[in-house]
Design a protein around this motif. Structure first.
Motif, PDB file in Angstrom:
ATOM      1  N   PHE A   6      44.702  41.623  39.850  1.00 43.25           N
ATOM      2  CA  PHE A   6      45.193  40.404  40.490  1.00 43.25           C
ATOM      3  C   PHE A   6      46.557  40.549  41.162  1.00 43.25           C
ATOM      4  O   PHE A   6      46.937  39.683  41.953  1.00 43.25           O
ATOM      5  CB  PHE A   6      45.283  39.267  39.463  1.00 43.25           C
ATOM      6  CG  PHE A   6      43.947  38.776  38.990  1.00 43.25           C
ATOM      7  CD1 PHE A   6      43.161  37.973  39.791  1.00 43.25           C
ATOM      8  CD2 PHE A   6      43.467  39.130  37.748  1.00 43.25           C
ATOM      9  CE1 PHE A   6      41.933  37.526  39.369  1.00 43.25           C
ATOM     10  CE2 PHE A   6      42.231  38.696  37.308  1.00 43.25           C
ATOM     11  CZ  PHE A   6      41.463  37.884  38.127  1.00 43.25           C
ATOM     12  N   LEU A   7      47.301  41.598  40.842  1.00 45.05           N
ATOM     13  CA  LEU A   7      48.672  41.676  41.350  1.00 45.05           C
ATOM     14  C   LEU A   7      48.937  42.986  42.095  1.00 45.05           C
ATOM     15  O   LEU A   7      49.776  43.785  41.681  1.00 45.05           O
ATOM     16  CB  LEU A   7      49.674  41.527  40.197  1.00 45.05           C
ATOM     17  CG  LEU A   7      49.593  40.268  39.352  1.00 45.05           C
ATOM     18  CD1 LEU A   7      50.650  40.298  38.267  1.00 45.05           C
ATOM     19  CD2 LEU A   7      49.761  39.022  40.207  1.00 45.05           C
ATOM     20  N   PRO A   8      48.268  43.231  43.213  1.00 44.37           N
ATOM     21  CA  PRO A   8      48.625  44.409  43.998  1.00 44.37           C
ATOM     22  C   PRO A   8      50.059  44.258  44.511  1.00 44.37           C
ATOM     23  O   PRO A   8      50.417  43.227  45.085  1.00 44.37           O
ATOM     24  CB  PRO A   8      47.613  44.389  45.153  1.00 44.37           C
ATOM     25  CG  PRO A   8      47.176  42.967  45.263  1.00 44.37           C
ATOM     26  CD  PRO A   8      47.216  42.426  43.857  1.00 44.37           C
ATOM     27  N   ASN A   9      50.881  45.258  44.275  1.00 43.40           N
ATOM     28  CA  ASN A   9      52.307  45.188  44.633  1.00 43.40           C
ATOM     29  C   ASN A   9      52.985  43.987  43.972  1.00 43.40           C
ATOM     30  O   ASN A   9      53.937  43.414  44.523  1.00 43.40           O
ATOM     31  CB  ASN A   9      52.491  45.125  46.146  1.00 43.40           C
ATOM     32  CG  ASN A   9      51.925  46.340  46.843  1.00 43.40           C
ATOM     33  OD1 ASN A   9      52.114  47.465  46.371  1.00 43.40           O
ATOM     34  ND2 ASN A   9      51.214  46.128  47.937  1.00 43.40           N
ATOM     35  N   ASP A  10      52.471  43.598  42.790  1.00 46.36           N
ATOM     36  CA  ASP A  10      53.010  42.466  42.021  1.00 46.36           C
ATOM     37  C   ASP A  10      52.988  41.166  42.828  1.00 46.36           C
ATOM     38  O   ASP A  10      53.881  40.322  42.700  1.00 46.36           O
ATOM     39  CB  ASP A  10      54.438  42.755  41.528  1.00 46.36           C
ATOM     40  CG  ASP A  10      54.787  41.943  40.285  1.00 46.36           C
ATOM     41  OD1 ASP A  10      53.860  41.452  39.626  1.00 46.36           O
ATOM     42  OD2 ASP A  10      55.981  41.795  39.988  1.00 46.36           O
ATOM     43  N   TYR A  33      39.150  26.417  45.696  1.00 46.96           N
ATOM     44  CA  TYR A  33      40.242  27.367  45.709  1.00 46.96           C
ATOM     45  C   TYR A  33      40.030  28.419  44.634  1.00 46.96           C
ATOM     46  O   TYR A  33      39.222  28.251  43.716  1.00 46.96           O
ATOM     47  CB  TYR A  33      41.598  26.670  45.567  1.00 46.96           C
ATOM     48  CG  TYR A  33      41.904  25.981  44.268  1.00 46.96           C
ATOM     49  CD1 TYR A  33      42.993  26.364  43.504  1.00 46.96           C
ATOM     50  CD2 TYR A  33      41.139  24.907  43.806  1.00 46.96           C
ATOM     51  CE1 TYR A  33      43.319  25.714  42.320  1.00 46.96           C
ATOM     52  CE2 TYR A  33      41.447  24.256  42.633  1.00 46.96           C
ATOM     53  CZ  TYR A  33      42.533  24.666  41.890  1.00 46.96           C
ATOM     54  OH  TYR A  33      42.837  24.033  40.720  1.00 46.96           O
ATOM     55  N   SER A  34      40.740  29.545  44.772  1.00 42.09           N
ATOM     56  CA  SER A  34      40.470  30.687  43.908  1.00 42.09           C
ATOM     57  C   SER A  34      41.655  31.639  43.902  1.00 42.09           C
ATOM     58  O   SER A  34      42.504  31.616  44.796  1.00 42.09           O
ATOM     59  CB  SER A  34      39.226  31.435  44.401  1.00 42.09           C
ATOM     60  OG  SER A  34      39.408  31.838  45.748  1.00 42.09           O
ATOM     61  N   PHE A  35      41.701  32.480  42.876  1.00 43.64           N
ATOM     62  CA  PHE A  35      42.587  33.640  42.876  1.00 43.64           C
ATOM     63  C   PHE A  35      41.862  34.766  43.608  1.00 43.64           C
ATOM     64  O   PHE A  35      40.643  34.906  43.501  1.00 43.64           O
ATOM     65  CB  PHE A  35      42.914  34.078  41.452  1.00 43.64           C
ATOM     66  CG  PHE A  35      43.687  33.074  40.654  1.00 43.64           C
ATOM     67  CD1 PHE A  35      44.967  32.708  41.041  1.00 43.64           C
ATOM     68  CD2 PHE A  35      43.150  32.494  39.515  1.00 43.64           C
ATOM     69  CE1 PHE A  35      45.694  31.795  40.308  1.00 43.64           C
ATOM     70  CE2 PHE A  35      43.866  31.567  38.766  1.00 43.64           C
ATOM     71  CZ  PHE A  35      45.155  31.213  39.175  1.00 43.64           C
ATOM     72  N   VAL A  36      42.616  35.576  44.319  1.00 39.55           N
ATOM     73  CA  VAL A  36      42.018  36.658  45.101  1.00 39.55           C
ATOM     74  C   VAL A  36      42.447  37.996  44.502  1.00 39.55           C
ATOM     75  O   VAL A  36      43.633  38.211  44.229  1.00 39.55           O
ATOM     76  CB  VAL A  36      42.445  36.575  46.578  1.00 39.55           C
ATOM     77  CG1 VAL A  36      41.781  37.686  47.390  1.00 39.55           C
ATOM     78  CG2 VAL A  36      42.070  35.212  47.160  1.00 39.55           C
ATOM     79  N   THR A  37      41.483  38.890  44.304  1.00 38.58           N
ATOM     80  CA  THR A  37      41.774  40.183  43.702  1.00 38.58           C
ATOM     81  C   THR A  37      42.290  41.170  44.753  1.00 38.58           C
ATOM     82  O   THR A  37      42.302  40.885  45.943  1.00 38.58           O
ATOM     83  CB  THR A  37      40.512  40.773  43.051  1.00 38.58           C
ATOM     84  OG1 THR A  37      39.532  41.005  44.068  1.00 38.58           O
ATOM     85  CG2 THR A  37      39.941  39.814  42.020  1.00 38.58           C
ATOM     86  N   ALA A  38      42.663  42.346  44.278  1.00 40.37           N
ATOM     87  CA  ALA A  38      43.223  43.362  45.170  1.00 40.37           C
ATOM     88  C   ALA A  38      42.241  43.781  46.252  1.00 40.37           C
ATOM     89  O   ALA A  38      42.642  44.156  47.350  1.00 40.37           O
ATOM     90  CB  ALA A  38      43.645  44.588  44.353  1.00 40.37           C
TER      91      ALA A  38
END
Length: 501
Positions: free
Chosen positions: A128-132, A86-91
């Protein structure tokens, strides 16, 4: 770090469960010591004995961490053997900081895996937070066999409630102001209490006086935990923002926790000195922007889809039939079909098509549109590239994919990308360096980022040093870097010191 291309190679074609969790208004997740984390909706994985799972994320003031958790359900087996990633996904869709666990025998009632990212990166929200909205992707599959052919994709959404207020308020007779003045901050929702702002001057001597701003929660609703973010700006006579400050505070559910003092930032003597700019008839105007959250608005599974892949022989035959444009072009390049230019570095020379080079780089385009040497000779010499890196460059130009990077190859290709204005290659190399930063290479990353003035790389390296400063500062590489570039190390140590105060 892994890109979509590299993670796809690890994943099986059968029996794959994918969980995509989107957290809206992530900036308003509480991140104090009292908060124990945010849980995703629970989901069942049919291929893993119909077991139940969820993700748990801990926002944190600096690192944001995430874990995979298996609840303690009595009817389920004590242990389940599984693989997951699993992973965090960037903008831009890149998978960052991914964690892979293989052949794990996980007991119920326990968590496993660990990924984290650092809020202190200055462009954290942009990455990491497009549109928060934060996106986490989890892949799971059975460890012992692939008997299950169904691939499952499940999406979930968690939304943090946010109510926003924007208003201007005026403080009359500002320079003679010594009394308290109360201004109400009304809310539209019955779920939230009203607030009031209280203004007064503090600091003793006039030269030290500051405008003190208190935000008080009124006792007109049940006490609940609230997260408040505010931006207060001083407006000039034209109604434009002169200067401002952003602050955050969490009101606990306690009856005794009702008042918050905004860190003072408006000096009375500064406003007096600039009275012609900021005061109109001795009146100071402030613009107040409030965002108030009382927690989770909803937390639910939105959609589950099931895909039954064709059998393996059909997949193989269909893969052979389905050729993409990029692979066709690369095959033509590899076979030398209609190639009209060569890329050369050292003893390695590779055929290519000038049309592809021009489409990928405005520098290459300028070469062939003008009477430069490269146009006449048909050879573009790329300086200081190893043979394998020249091949990686060519493959990237045709397919946009980048594989099997090392620190040296990433820095070499970054240098080429910067020279020839190949921005996507430059970004991917920077992402690799950011996610591969370690104590062993942090000094080299720091020097490289400083050389190219890469803000993303410099911010990430500074954040890494801040977190591991006790080890980094004792390393021989850091001591050698102090002798080599004392200005750079002093600048970084000052930034780290400010972050840890």
């Amino acid at each position: 770090m892994s890109s979509d291309d590299s993670t796809s190679k690890i994943l099986p074609k059968h029996g794959l469960f994918t969980f995509i969790w989107k957290i809206e208004n992530f900036s308003f997740c509480p991140h104090n010591e009292e908060y124990h984390g945010l849980e995703s909706p629970r989901f069942n994985v049919e291929s893993l004995d119909n077991s139940e799972w969820y993700l748990s994320i801990f926002p944190g003031k600096a690192p944001v961490t995430c874990h995979v958790y298996r609840p303690n359900n009595k009817e389920e087996p004590e242990f389940i053997r599984t693989n997951f990633m699993y992973s965090f996904v960037t903008a831009d869709g890149t998978h960052w900081h991914w964690c892979e666990m293989k052949d794990l025998n996980l007991k119920k009632g326990t968590l496993s895996g660990y990924i984290e990212m650092d809020r202190r990166i200055r462009n954290f929200k942009d990455i990491f937070l497009p549109n928060d909205t934060l996106t986490v992707v989890l892949h799971m599959w059975k460890s012992d066999d692939c008997a299950t052919t169904i691939n499952t994709r499940c999406t979930a959404r968690t939304s943090i409630s946010v109510e926003r207020r924007l208003f201007d308020c005026q403080i009359n007779n500002f320079l003679q102001y010594r009394c308290r003045s109360n201004i109400p901050v009304k809310v539209a929702s019955k779920r939230l209490p009203s607030f009031e702002m209280i203004f007064s001057c503090t600091g003793g001597a006039v030269s030290d006086e500051k405008l003190l701003i208190k935000v008080r929660r009124l006792a007109n609703a049940e006490k609940k935990s609230l997260f408040l973010a505010c931006k207060i700006s001083v407006l000039n006579k034209n109604g434009d923002v002169g200067f401002s400050a952003k602050e955050e505070h969490r009101f606990s559910a306690s009856e005794n926790e009702n008042e918050w003092i905004v860190p003072p930032f408006i000096r009375v003597n500064k406003i007096a000195f600039l009275a012609d700019m900021y005061l109109q008839k001795n009146c100071l105007t402030l613009r107040c922007e409030f965002a108030i959250s009382h927690g989770i608005l909803f937390n639910e599974i939105e959609e589950c889809s099931y895909v039954v892949p064709e059998d393996q022989t059909k997949i193989q035959s269909s893969d052979a039939e389905r050729k993409t444009l990029s692979s066709d072009l690369l095959n033509m390049c590899n076979q030398g079909t209609l190639c009209d230019v060569k890329l050369s570095s050292g003893d390695e020379t590779l055929p290519a098509h000038w049309l592809i080079l021009c489409a990928r780089s405005d520098v290459f385009k300028a070469m062939f549109e003008s009477d430069m040497t490269e146009k006449a000779s048909g050879i573009v010499t790329i300086p200081n590239l190893e043979a394998e890196d020249l091949k990686r460059l060519l493959v990237f130009l045709y397919t946009d994919s980048l594989e099997d990077l090392s620190f040296d190859s990433a820095t070499s290709l970054y240098t080429v990308a910067d020279l020839y204005h190949i921005e996507e290659l430059k970004r991917k190399c920077a992402n690799f360096l950011v996610c591969g930063t370690s104590v062993a290479n942090v000094c080299a990353c720091l020097q490289f980022g400083d050389l190219y003035q890469d803000d993303i790389l410099m911010n990430a390296v500074t954040a890494f040093i801040c977190e591991h400063k006790d080890v980094v500062y004792k390393s021989d590489d850091w001591k050698n870097l102090i002798l080599l570039d004392s200005s750079l190390t002093a600048r970084i140590m000052l930034l780290v010191s400010n972050e840890t105060i």
